[in-house]
Write an enzyme that holds these catalytic residues in place. Structure first.
Site, PDB file in Angstrom:
ATOM      1  N   LYS A  13       0.878  -1.132   0.199  1.00 43.42           N
ATOM      2  CA  LYS A  13       0.138  -0.058   0.046  1.00 43.42           C
ATOM      3  C   LYS A  13       0.825   1.199  -0.018  1.00 43.42           C
ATOM      4  O   LYS A  13       1.655   1.379   0.774  1.00 43.42           O
ATOM      5  CB  LYS A  13      -0.895  -0.121   1.161  1.00 43.42           C
ATOM      6  CG  LYS A  13      -1.956   1.410   1.112  1.00 43.42           C
ATOM      7  CD  LYS A  13      -3.006   0.972   2.111  1.00 43.42           C
ATOM      8  CE  LYS A  13      -3.996   2.164   2.265  1.00 43.42           C
ATOM      9  NZ  LYS A  13      -5.039   2.044   3.244  1.00 43.42           N
ATOM     10  N   ASP A  48     -13.632   4.896   9.122  1.00 44.37           N
ATOM     11  CA  ASP A  48     -13.967   4.978   7.605  1.00 44.37           C
ATOM     12  C   ASP A  48     -14.590   3.580   7.165  1.00 44.37           C
ATOM     13  O   ASP A  48     -14.299   2.870   6.157  1.00 44.37           O
ATOM     14  CB  ASP A  48     -12.866   5.314   6.705  1.00 44.37           C
ATOM     15  CG  ASP A  48     -13.111   5.391   5.272  1.00 44.37           C
ATOM     16  OD1 ASP A  48     -14.362   5.885   5.174  1.00 44.37           O
ATOM     17  OD2 ASP A  48     -12.215   5.442   4.382  1.00 44.37           O
TER      18      ASP A  48
HETATM   19  P1  ADP Z   1      -7.739   3.627   0.174  1.00 41.17           P
HETATM   20  O1  ADP Z   1      -7.365   4.333   1.404  1.00 41.17           O
HETATM   21  O2  ADP Z   1      -7.094   3.987  -1.102  1.00 41.17           O
HETATM   22  O3  ADP Z   1      -9.308   3.282   0.210  1.00 41.17           O
HETATM   23  P2  ADP Z   1      -7.467   0.730   0.853  1.00 41.17           P
HETATM   24  O4  ADP Z   1      -6.580   0.271   1.960  1.00 41.17           O
HETATM   25  O5  ADP Z   1      -9.036   0.658   1.123  1.00 41.17           O
HETATM   26  O6  ADP Z   1      -6.705   2.076   0.463  1.00 41.17           O
HETATM   27  O7  ADP Z   1      -7.206  -0.187  -0.432  1.00 41.17           O
HETATM   28  C1  ADP Z   1      -7.924   0.077  -1.645  1.00 41.17           C
HETATM   29  C2  ADP Z   1      -8.239  -1.174  -2.094  1.00 41.17           C
HETATM   30  O8  ADP Z   1      -7.050  -2.121  -2.476  1.00 41.17           O
HETATM   31  C3  ADP Z   1      -9.282  -2.025  -1.475  1.00 41.17           C
HETATM   32  O9  ADP Z   1     -10.571  -1.619  -1.757  1.00 41.17           O
HETATM   33  C4  ADP Z   1      -8.942  -3.480  -1.801  1.00 41.17           C
HETATM   34  O10 ADP Z   1      -9.838  -3.668  -2.798  1.00 41.17           O
HETATM   35  C5  ADP Z   1      -7.561  -3.540  -2.145  1.00 41.17           C
HETATM   36  N1  ADP Z   1      -6.750  -3.891  -1.148  1.00 41.17           N
HETATM   37  C6  ADP Z   1      -6.157  -3.357  -0.086  1.00 41.17           C
HETATM   38  N2  ADP Z   1      -5.468  -4.038   0.931  1.00 41.17           N
HETATM   39  C7  ADP Z   1      -5.822  -5.137   0.482  1.00 41.17           C
HETATM   40  C8  ADP Z   1      -5.199  -6.434   0.910  1.00 41.17           C
HETATM   41  N3  ADP Z   1      -4.662  -6.682   1.896  1.00 41.17           N
HETATM   42  N4  ADP Z   1      -5.472  -7.611   0.178  1.00 41.17           N
HETATM   43  C9  ADP Z   1      -6.235  -7.278  -0.876  1.00 41.17           C
HETATM   44  N5  ADP Z   1      -6.766  -6.176  -1.331  1.00 41.17           N
HETATM   45  C10 ADP Z   1      -6.438  -5.165  -0.909  1.00 41.17           C
HETATM   46 MG    MG Z   2     -10.561   2.192   1.165  1.00 42.99          MG
END
Ligand code: ADP
Ligand code: MG
Length: 509
Positions: A276, A392
């Protein structure tokens, strides 16, 4: 033996004739020749270095050249930074105490934000189009429109005057337009030539602005500016990751990549992980200040940090929150590694396919009902065991994987005693309650009941009036703030052993 004996003279020798020796060369000359050769070699080696712009993520580069590339890039970055420092000093000297200052921004090598590890590097938004080395303004024709007398009168329409004036006006073109040294010579541009030059210059400027915008967008949007790419590349070259495969999601605040796990000394790395990458553009984060600014865990540090470091703090916050959640056995990604603004964690999904968000998962009514109870339980655990409010929480930040709900995206999660903690909890409850009710889960609690069940607070619900309920929440937050101010202690609400007993809404301070 005499030193002359080793010189180049062909001498008669009793052993026969001696082949002429190489031309004389003093030791220093030999040395400098070697030095020159060496320098030459180094120089050509440097010239053959690959373009630093090449994709760092291409892991099939030959291993011995890749580290050179990294080194070269780092050196280049260092050089650019030094160049910029010098430029900054010159800019300061140039402007002195003048009220109107001229920015040298356009001449910088490193993007103002990229180089800003210290808070001194603030982006200068002044007009940067002025060239500090601009030539003297050309002589203008007097207002009356002519100069000279009698036979020697020249009007403003005079061909030579106009031509010279046009040449001088090239100076007003944008700095990136190369006008050559025409300005320095007695060049006379006809109106026609000048006008088409001007036209060309404007359209070039528009085109370049568009290109620039696109470039900025693609790097900023992807959050993979060169520094980030370098960091990601280092993770691959250090073996923590096997490979970075592709982007799963581009959100407002982060970009998420899928990667194959490699190995770390102290801990196993899952086969599939996500990176991330918190975006290094600041705009989106500005609105989020209030989550972190008032979080007492980060408060001290927040005030002292520059924007780049604040973004790292988001990543750090997500890491801490995930660790707390894992301890409470809430289904969530497991933290693997934090490197600046990149958080590596386990992948929720299988074979490169990420688990669907709850909003996209095709669930039957039984699964939906189970999902609701799981979410309710997770919210309680989060509040009571982890001392956190997601802040959130919605069907967008819950994934459905292996018949379970998984919580993600907790960088903004705060402790319930955050000045707005209960309001955030109420918002979470509303999202959850609305989602499950809309999906026809009859067991789904109302937002008020959910709030009370999760928090253990007993805010009266009878009236079902949101304004009144919110007023109670805000009053509680206020009372808590006052309490913190007075006694340096929070008053509510977690039921864990080391916390104060929950405060009833009507209880006296
Ligand atoms: P943001 O703050 O941009 O919303 P997120 O942590 O929600 O960040 O991540 C965005 C997207 O990435 C999520 O909606 C999910 O689909 C995917 N994602 C994030 N973390 C994971 C993970 N550990 N495993 C699989 N998909 C993930
Ligand atoms: Mg998110």
């Amino acid at each position: 033996m005499d030193q002359a004996g080793v010189t180049a003279q062909t001498t008669k020798s009793p052993w026969g004739s001696v082949a002429p020796a190489a031309p004389t060369c003093s030791l220093t000359e030999v040395m400098s020749e070697q030095l020159a050769k060496q320098l030459d070699e180094e120089d050509s080696a440097f010239r053959t270095l690959p373009d630093p712009g090449v994709d760092l993520l291409l892991s099939d580069d030959a291993p011995d050249t890749t580290s050179d590339l990294m080194l070269a890039q780092m050196l280049q970055m260092q050089y650019d930074r030094e160049f910029d420092d010098q430029l900054r000093r010159e800019e300061k000297k140039f402007n002195g105490d003048s009220k109107v200052s001229i920015s040298f921004e356009n001449y910088r090598m490193v993007h103002p934000y990229e180089g800003s590890d210290s808070s001194e590097d603030e982006v200068d938004w002044q007009d940067t189009r002025d060239d500090p080395y601009r030539a003297e303004k050309p002589q203008t024709t007097p207002r009356r429109g002519f100069s000279g007398k009698g036979k020697n009168i020249t009007t403003k329409h005079d061909e030579v005057t106009c031509g010279r004036k046009n040449t001088a006006r090239m100076d007003n073109f944008a700095p990136e337009v190369l006008v050559g040294d025409g300005l320095g010579m007695d060049l006379k541009l006809s109106n026609q030539v000048f006008n088409s030059l001007k036209q060309h210059c404007y359209s070039e400027q528009r085109r370049s602005a568009k290109l620039h915008e696109k470039k900025e967008h693609s790097t900023a949007e992807q959050a993979v500016d060169p520094r980030t790419r370098l960091l990601m590349y280092k993770m691959v070259s250090a073996g923590v990751l096997e490979n970075i495969n592709g982007c799963i999601s581009t959100g407002k605040e982060s970009v998420v990549f899928h990667a194959d796990g490699g190995s770390l000394e102290e801990q196993p790395v899952p086969d599939e992980v996500v990176l991330k990458v918190f975006k290094t553009t600041l705009n989106e984060f500005k609105n989020r200040d209030r989550y972190i600014k008032d979080d007492y865990r980060f408060k001290e540090r927040f005030s002292k940090l520059n924007p780049r470091k604040i973004i790292r703090l988001w990543a750090e916050k997500e890491m801490h929150n995930l660790t707390r959640m894992k301890k409470a056995e809430i289904p969530c990604p497991e933290v693997v590694l934090l490197k600046k603004h990149i958080l590596v964690m386990s992948f929720i999904g299988k074979d490169h396919v990420p688990a669907p968000k709850l909003k996209d998962a095709m669930l039957g009514s039984e699964d939906l009902k189970n999902a609701f109870y799981q979410v309710l339980h997770m919210m309680q655990q989060l509040y009571q065991e982890c001392n956190l409010v997601h802040a959130d929480l919605s069907e967008y930040n819950m994934l459905w994987h292996e018949g379970k709900v998984w919580l993600i995206d907790v960088s903004q999660s705060i402790e319930p005693t955050h000045p707005h903690g209960l309001e955030f909890l109420f918002r979470d409850c509303r999202n959850v309650s609305t989602f499950f009710q809309k999906r026809g889960v009859s067991e789904a609690l109302s937002v008020y009941d959910l709030f009370n069940t999760v928090s253990g607070l007993n805010i009266p619900v009878g009236v079902e009036d949101e304004a009144e309920f919110m007023a109670e929440i805000v009053a509680l937050e206020k009372r808590n703030e006052d309490h913190v101010q007075k006694r340096g202690k929070k008053t509510f609400p977690v039921a864990s052993e080391d916390a104060d007993p929950p405060l009833k809404p009507d209880a006296d301070d």
